[in-house]
Motif scaffolding. Structure first.
Motif, PDB file in Angstrom:
ATOM      1  N   PHE A   1       0.843  -1.202   0.000  1.00 52.44           N
ATOM      2  CA  PHE A   1       0.000   0.000   0.000  1.00 52.44           C
ATOM      3  C   PHE A   1       0.877   1.250   0.000  1.00 52.44           C
ATOM      4  O   PHE A   1       2.033   1.195   0.408  1.00 52.44           O
ATOM      5  CB  PHE A   1      -0.883   0.022   1.259  1.00 52.44           C
ATOM      6  CG  PHE A   1      -2.093  -0.863   1.178  1.00 52.44           C
ATOM      7  CD1 PHE A   1      -1.965  -2.239   1.213  1.00 52.44           C
ATOM      8  CD2 PHE A   1      -3.364  -0.325   1.057  1.00 52.44           C
ATOM      9  CE1 PHE A   1      -3.079  -3.066   1.135  1.00 52.44           C
ATOM     10  CE2 PHE A   1      -4.490  -1.144   0.980  1.00 52.44           C
ATOM     11  CZ  PHE A   1      -4.348  -2.520   1.021  1.00 52.44           C
ATOM     12  N   PRO A   2       0.309   2.399  -0.402  1.00 51.92           N
ATOM     13  CA  PRO A   2       1.112   3.631  -0.452  1.00 51.92           C
ATOM     14  C   PRO A   2       1.666   4.033   0.909  1.00 51.92           C
ATOM     15  O   PRO A   2       1.072   3.761   1.950  1.00 51.92           O
ATOM     16  CB  PRO A   2       0.119   4.687  -0.943  1.00 51.92           C
ATOM     17  CG  PRO A   2      -0.930   3.929  -1.655  1.00 51.92           C
ATOM     18  CD  PRO A   2      -1.045   2.617  -0.935  1.00 51.92           C
ATOM     19  N   ILE A   3       2.787   4.732   0.867  1.00 53.87           N
ATOM     20  CA  ILE A   3       3.417   5.255   2.081  1.00 53.87           C
ATOM     21  C   ILE A   3       2.661   6.472   2.614  1.00 53.87           C
ATOM     22  O   ILE A   3       2.817   6.848   3.762  1.00 53.87           O
ATOM     23  CB  ILE A   3       4.897   5.627   1.807  1.00 53.87           C
ATOM     24  CG1 ILE A   3       5.627   5.942   3.113  1.00 53.87           C
ATOM     25  CG2 ILE A   3       5.019   6.788   0.808  1.00 53.87           C
ATOM     26  CD1 ILE A   3       7.120   6.190   2.965  1.00 53.87           C
ATOM     27  N   PHE A   4       1.820   7.075   1.752  1.00 50.70           N
ATOM     28  CA  PHE A   4       1.147   8.318   2.132  1.00 50.70           C
ATOM     29  C   PHE A   4      -0.193   8.074   2.831  1.00 50.70           C
ATOM     30  O   PHE A   4      -1.021   7.319   2.330  1.00 50.70           O
ATOM     31  CB  PHE A   4       0.882   9.178   0.897  1.00 50.70           C
ATOM     32  CG  PHE A   4       2.127   9.498   0.123  1.00 50.70           C
ATOM     33  CD1 PHE A   4       3.113  10.317   0.660  1.00 50.70           C
ATOM     34  CD2 PHE A   4       2.334   8.948  -1.140  1.00 50.70           C
ATOM     35  CE1 PHE A   4       4.271  10.602  -0.056  1.00 50.70           C
ATOM     36  CE2 PHE A   4       3.491   9.227  -1.862  1.00 50.70           C
ATOM     37  CZ  PHE A   4       4.460  10.047  -1.314  1.00 50.70           C
ATOM     38  N   VAL A   5      -0.383   8.746   3.956  1.00 50.57           N
ATOM     39  CA  VAL A   5      -1.663   8.657   4.664  1.00 50.57           C
ATOM     40  C   VAL A   5      -2.215  10.073   4.848  1.00 50.57           C
ATOM     41  O   VAL A   5      -1.622  10.877   5.565  1.00 50.57           O
ATOM     42  CB  VAL A   5      -1.503   8.001   6.050  1.00 50.57           C
ATOM     43  CG1 VAL A   5      -2.875   7.798   6.694  1.00 50.57           C
ATOM     44  CG2 VAL A   5      -0.759   6.679   5.950  1.00 50.57           C
ATOM     45  N   PRO A   6      -3.327  10.388   4.176  1.00 54.25           N
ATOM     46  CA  PRO A   6      -3.895  11.729   4.340  1.00 54.25           C
ATOM     47  C   PRO A   6      -4.266  11.971   5.801  1.00 54.25           C
ATOM     48  O   PRO A   6      -4.711  11.056   6.499  1.00 54.25           O
ATOM     49  CB  PRO A   6      -5.159  11.693   3.468  1.00 54.25           C
ATOM     50  CG  PRO A   6      -4.958  10.555   2.514  1.00 54.25           C
ATOM     51  CD  PRO A   6      -4.128   9.559   3.250  1.00 54.25           C
ATOM     52  N   GLU A   7      -4.083  13.192   6.252  1.00 53.06           N
ATOM     53  CA  GLU A   7      -4.356  13.528   7.653  1.00 53.06           C
ATOM     54  C   GLU A   7      -5.792  13.153   8.048  1.00 53.06           C
ATOM     55  O   GLU A   7      -6.035  12.646   9.143  1.00 53.06           O
ATOM     56  CB  GLU A   7      -4.127  15.028   7.871  1.00 53.06           C
ATOM     57  CG  GLU A   7      -4.243  15.439   9.323  1.00 53.06           C
ATOM     58  CD  GLU A   7      -3.696  16.847   9.588  1.00 53.06           C
ATOM     59  OE1 GLU A   7      -3.549  17.615   8.612  1.00 53.06           O
ATOM     60  OE2 GLU A   7      -3.417  17.156  10.754  1.00 53.06           O
ATOM     61  N   SER A   8      -6.726  13.343   7.122  1.00 58.30           N
ATOM     62  CA  SER A   8      -8.129  13.059   7.437  1.00 58.30           C
ATOM     63  C   SER A   8      -8.359  11.567   7.723  1.00 58.30           C
ATOM     64  O   SER A   8      -9.248  11.202   8.477  1.00 58.30           O
ATOM     65  CB  SER A   8      -9.025  13.513   6.287  1.00 58.30           C
ATOM     66  OG  SER A   8      -8.606  12.906   5.081  1.00 58.30           O
ATOM     67  N   PHE A   9      -7.538  10.699   7.108  1.00 56.84           N
ATOM     68  CA  PHE A   9      -7.677   9.261   7.353  1.00 56.84           C
ATOM     69  C   PHE A   9      -7.220   8.931   8.773  1.00 56.84           C
ATOM     70  O   PHE A   9      -7.865   8.179   9.496  1.00 56.84           O
ATOM     71  CB  PHE A   9      -6.817   8.460   6.376  1.00 56.84           C
ATOM     72  CG  PHE A   9      -7.424   8.297   5.017  1.00 56.84           C
ATOM     73  CD1 PHE A   9      -7.882   9.391   4.301  1.00 56.84           C
ATOM     74  CD2 PHE A   9      -7.526   7.035   4.447  1.00 56.84           C
ATOM     75  CE1 PHE A   9      -8.428   9.238   3.048  1.00 56.84           C
ATOM     76  CE2 PHE A   9      -8.081   6.876   3.187  1.00 56.84           C
ATOM     77  CZ  PHE A   9      -8.527   7.971   2.485  1.00 56.84           C
TER      78      PHE A   9
END
Lengths: 480, 480
Positions: free
Chosen positions: B68-76
């Motif tokens: 899975f992507p390394i990026f996690v949106p703050e809202s998640f």
């Protein structure tokens, strides 16, 4: 069933076909972050096969795996001017850590030359420390702004990057070629994708390299895809990072370096080259599952006998090292399963029904040709092994034929444009070696010189662009 | 030689010893980015052994690898409140992509629950889609502010994280335990590190979990290190992410989830537990090289015969699946090589000198006990195989003895403080199950409840803190 199947033709709507195949085969899915995908189990399994193959080869040739940080300080990237210009426009930047603004922003590695070489400077002192031959498997971030294309253009992808340091240019030259040959072996013999290999022109080489060698493969839409690169970095980086060693001559020298990599785009290439209107077609050597067994009960006649036979076949094939699964789910029909595993590209399907039971046989369906054959129970493992090899060969030969038919020799610029517009593929043409001709063709047609072949080919015309004397035969194409 | 060797005693200056061993054995190096290390070839090779072992076990138990992507949106991250509070203080944030400010900042995954579960919601529809059992190997970023400690506390590290979804709590419970047992097997039988396993208290559990089970190991300085965790997430995440399925009962249900992981800190644990004043001591099952062969030429008498014998031994051991290297470098003396490979912790050293030649034997030195034995040439492979097993067992037994001797039963708070201050290790005490006692002990002594054992032990006193009736025997310790 229609939801499951591919609804467009590969030959008609290639781009839509590609996306549908990837989503419906469950290779990948779009992530809820712009530009990113999720590598689902089947695509990651293909990547693991690629890793296994490459790890074996690169360890055999004296390389060792390592892991460097994902963070690259901006000042490091700036050290090599060309490199900086090449990569900065597509960097993602970390500017906040915890609750603090960082003093210097950190790029997420778009490639690791600069972070690695700052350590090479520390580790390399004398000739005894050379060659240093390292490789790392990691994620890479490049902030693409064009439309996302799973495996081919995403903001994060996976790759391996090799980085070596040598005492002489000759050793670095040899390293570049050793790796290129491993990559060719991977592409052709594992992924069944035929490639052209050769040198890049100055304008197409890696930012900061002395020269770049590459593998290029033809895709079914007539465009070509670069599958891997192997760079001789010369002493460009060793000079800016001060990587020197005391030689046996007791003098100080700068090391000669190489870097090289292949990425998860290889998975996308295999999808494009081998897939058909029913979905994926996977080369057996990289398929997550090589064989699926589907029992076909008929009006509940001898259900348990069929299941027993299916389990027996499963055990026999697994014992023979053939990666096999048994789809014994009761909640799906055989027809649904056929479709399901066809979309997923499993090379061979074994069907076991009442007729097979009666005749002490199984029915085998090939994914590449869609042919079905009955095979006697006693010959199962042998037949399957042979058929997997046949499929591997057939996929390569089929793709090789397409490649050969799509290398077109042209002598004039008119012919060049015509072939490019109507047929695509590789265009073999003579070139005067002047950057302005290369540039003009790129601007006017979108085609670039993909490779200059290693073995000089015979000049057959003047420069396809300016009409002056040519000194090289090169291969042009429009590229992904 | 002094530069190469470890200059402090493990028993005297443990922390300095640890750093020296890691740097001088070339397991790792500090990266030129604050808080980060480079995993050099030997530590990455240990990580690969851990990966091989776990991949085999988790695939056998029906899990598949993904990415899975390394990026996690703050809202998640914000969706699960406890989870957000637990992780946000140590997130690194990407705020710029290419040349643009991002609309929403992206955390680099401190863990992947939220990014994964947004996809689980999409993939899981009905009971046929369950269980979903995924795992990923990746880099993790947590912006530590305390001093960097290689493998134990760094801003980036490597791990695997398993994430599963099930139809019932019972299935999730079982999954948590299957994984915990695999981890125990890894720690004890591969890394030779004995562990205590059990449940975490409410205050020590994973942010967002229903409960957390863990493995805890004793380090030589009397502190303990958590080696792995396996969480039952209950329906906490499935409720906030809306992960539901239509059951066989045709009703909609929320899935039950687990997550679990081990990290590269396992390498640090092995260094601490087994190392000695000379450097690393590696358990044979995870050692990058199990055997090193050092030829000992003597006044150039029969140099070539010695080398031939060394190459013969190398081939024989490799044929027997024993990972062996021959150090035939002419630029270093045998003494230098002995020291070099001792610091690096290679389990066995084979010496071949004139006397060995004469007696048709080789001399074998054990890294764990430093004993040297002569072995007849014909018995080489058999002896080496046996000795590697002996070393593996010896390292575990030695560590187990230390663990057993450092579990101290206490009945009063005075005794608790005394043992903690003078001896350290695990303190076995009775507890009333009230959070305020746990909290008081933590504040006053720095010790926390590491585990509540799965098998309830017999109460032997009142609560060690408040003196009221106790209902549990628990294990306290100061932890890394």
């Amino acid at each position: 069933m229609s939801e499951l199947g591919i609804t467009v033709k590969k030959s008609k709507q290639f781009s839509e076909w590609y996306t549908q195949v990837i989503l419906k085969s469950e290779l990948a899915d779009y992530a809820p972050i712009k530009g990113c995908i999720v590598f689902r189990a089947d695509s990651y399994a293909i990547w693991e096969k690629i890793q296994d193959f490459l790890n074996k080869k690169i360890k055999e040739t004296g390389h060792r795996n390592v892991y460097f940080p994902i963070f690259v300080p901006e000042s490091f990237l700036k050290k090599e001017a060309e490199h900086f210009e090449g990569f900065v426009p597509e960097c993602a930047w970390v500017t906040i850590g915890g609750s603090s603004e960082l003093e210097e922003r950190l790029a997420l590695r778009p490639t690791s030359e600069t972070i690695m070489y700052s350590m090479f400077k520390k580790w390399i002192r004398g000739w005894r420390d050379l060659p240093l031959k390292l490789n790392q498997w990691c994620n890479i971030v490049r902030w693409e702004t064009k439309a996302t294309k799973p495996f081919l253009r995403t903001r994060e992808f996976l790759w391996q990057e090799g980085h070596t340091a040598h005492a002489t240019k000759e050793e670095a030259d040899e390293e570049v070629m050793v790796i290129l040959n491993i990559y060719k072996d991977l592409a052709e013999n594992q992924l069944a994708i035929p490639v052209l290999v050769g040198r890049k022109t100055e304008s197409e080489k890696f930012a900061g390299a002395l020269y770049t060698d590459a593998l290029e493969a033809l895709m079914p839409d007539g465009k070509v895809l670069q599958l891997g690169t192997s760079h001789n970095l010369g002493q460009n980086f060793s000079k800016v990072f001060g990587i020197t060693f005391i030689g046996e001559d007791e003098e100080e020298h700068h090391v000669w370096q190489t870097s090289w990599g292949v990425t998860t785009r290889l998975i996308g290439a295999a999808v494009m080259v081998h897939g058909d209107d029913r979905g994926l077609v996977l080369p057996p050597r990289v398929a997550p599952h090589q064989v699926v067994i589907v029992p076909i009960p008929y009006k509940h006649v001898e259900d348990e006998t069929i299941m027993e036979k299916a389990r027996g076949a499963l055990a026999k094939l697994q014992d023979n090292g053939i990666s096999t699964i048994l789809d014994d789910r009761k909640e799906y029909t055989p027809g649904w399963k056929f479709n399901h595993w066809e979309v997923k590209g499993v090379p061979l399907r074994i069907e076991i029904g009442p007729k097979d039971l009666k005749n002490k046989q199984v029915t085998i369906a090939r994914r590449d040709t869609l042919e079905r054959t009955a095979v006697k129970e006693g010959e199962l493992a042998k037949s399957i092994t042979q058929m997997l090899e046949d499929i591997q060969d057939n996929l390569f030969n089929r793709a090789k034929k397409v490649l050969d038919e799509n290398i077109t020799e042209v002598k004039s610029y008119d012919e060049f444009r015509k072939v490019l517009g109507e047929k695509g593929g590789f265009i073999k043409a003579c070139w005067c070696s002047q950057p302005r001709c290369e540039e003009k063709i790129k601007e006017e047609t979108g085609a670039t010189i993909r490779i200059i072949p290693f073995e000089k080919e015979k000049i057959f015309s003047n420069c396809v662009c300016c009409g002056e004397e040519a000194d090289k035969v090169v291969y042009f194409a429009r590229a992904y």
